[in-house]
Design an enzyme around this catalytic site. Sequence first.
Site, PDB file in Angstrom:
ATOM      1  N   HIS A 178      49.748  41.041  34.947  1.00 52.40           N
ATOM      2  CA  HIS A 178      49.172  42.386  35.039  1.00 52.40           C
ATOM      3  C   HIS A 178      47.930  42.512  34.171  1.00 52.40           C
ATOM      4  O   HIS A 178      47.596  41.646  33.362  1.00 52.40           O
ATOM      5  CB  HIS A 178      50.212  43.430  34.624  1.00 52.40           C
ATOM      6  N   SER A 214      42.776  42.008  36.966  1.00 51.89           N
ATOM      7  CA  SER A 214      41.980  42.460  35.837  1.00 51.89           C
ATOM      8  C   SER A 214      42.150  41.504  34.657  1.00 51.89           C
ATOM      9  O   SER A 214      41.853  40.318  34.769  1.00 51.89           O
ATOM     10  CB  SER A 214      42.347  43.896  35.487  1.00 51.89           C
TER      11      SER A 214
END
Length: 306
Positions: A67, A135
């Site tokens: 994540h 990201s």
Amino acid sequence: MLLRIVTASLIAMSLLNTEGCSSEQSVQAALGLERTLSGLERKHTEIDGHIVYYLEGGTGEPIVMLHGFGGDADNWTRFSRYLTKDYHVIAPDLPGFGDSSRITTASYSIPRQVERIRQLLDQQGIAKAHLVGNSMGGYIAAWFAATYPDRVKSLALFDTAGINSPTQSPFLKAVSSGKNMLIIDDPERYGDFLKLIFADPPYLPDFMKHYFAQKSYDHREFNRKIFKELWDQQLPLEPELPKIKAKTLIVWGDQDKVLDVSSVPVLQQGLKQVPTKVVILPGVGHLPMLEQPGATADRYRAFIGS
């Protein structure tokens, strides 16, 4: 980044507001339902002095999902629903985030997080895995693939950080002027944060929005510490890209306001030594696996199955 997946559908909503249930209990019930529907279980282990929580489920070739900044493993829960029937999914709360340990004296640099992922794979007995990151998680995944190229079967980068994009995003312009919109300094402005990371923010009931806004606010100083470490180090990803051996999928939302889509040609140039596929998703922001989990998973399955 920064949002646990809790849009548990109207079916789940009937379970959430039961009398006597706290907001946290209701949100945890929604998360538990989402994980069950995706075939995932919550587990934990110890790595590098940290207690690391992770989601795991499914059988087959392993896929490790990383994540972004401020996020957690549940960023991948809906996306995983399309994969656990055929693949072994592992999605950690990276150290410093989610329910994993926050240790003030520890480093949360990209290379340090790479070593923690290596230790997780070693613990799991995984010699080679598919890696997918969003990201900051994409930054870590790419750095891992450059550092340990023989341990990566394929690489997928979703709106990845670490690239000096030709066009500066609204988020990076704000950071340059001293305002970090990923740090929640005022829970009442959480709606502005959702507008930053999504092109079309999902509906969240007020009690859910309040819960996540408060969690982000509570962790603001530690998030600030990690962001400052990453920002101050300024480790560019571009010199590492030629070391990658794995075929790579690049996915980007064309409405990403955090990291501009102009990063894509830079990635392509750096990865010209490997087969590379690019998917630009129209009308999608910074978190394609949350905003369009099914469509994103379909593209990903086609890529790793090719």
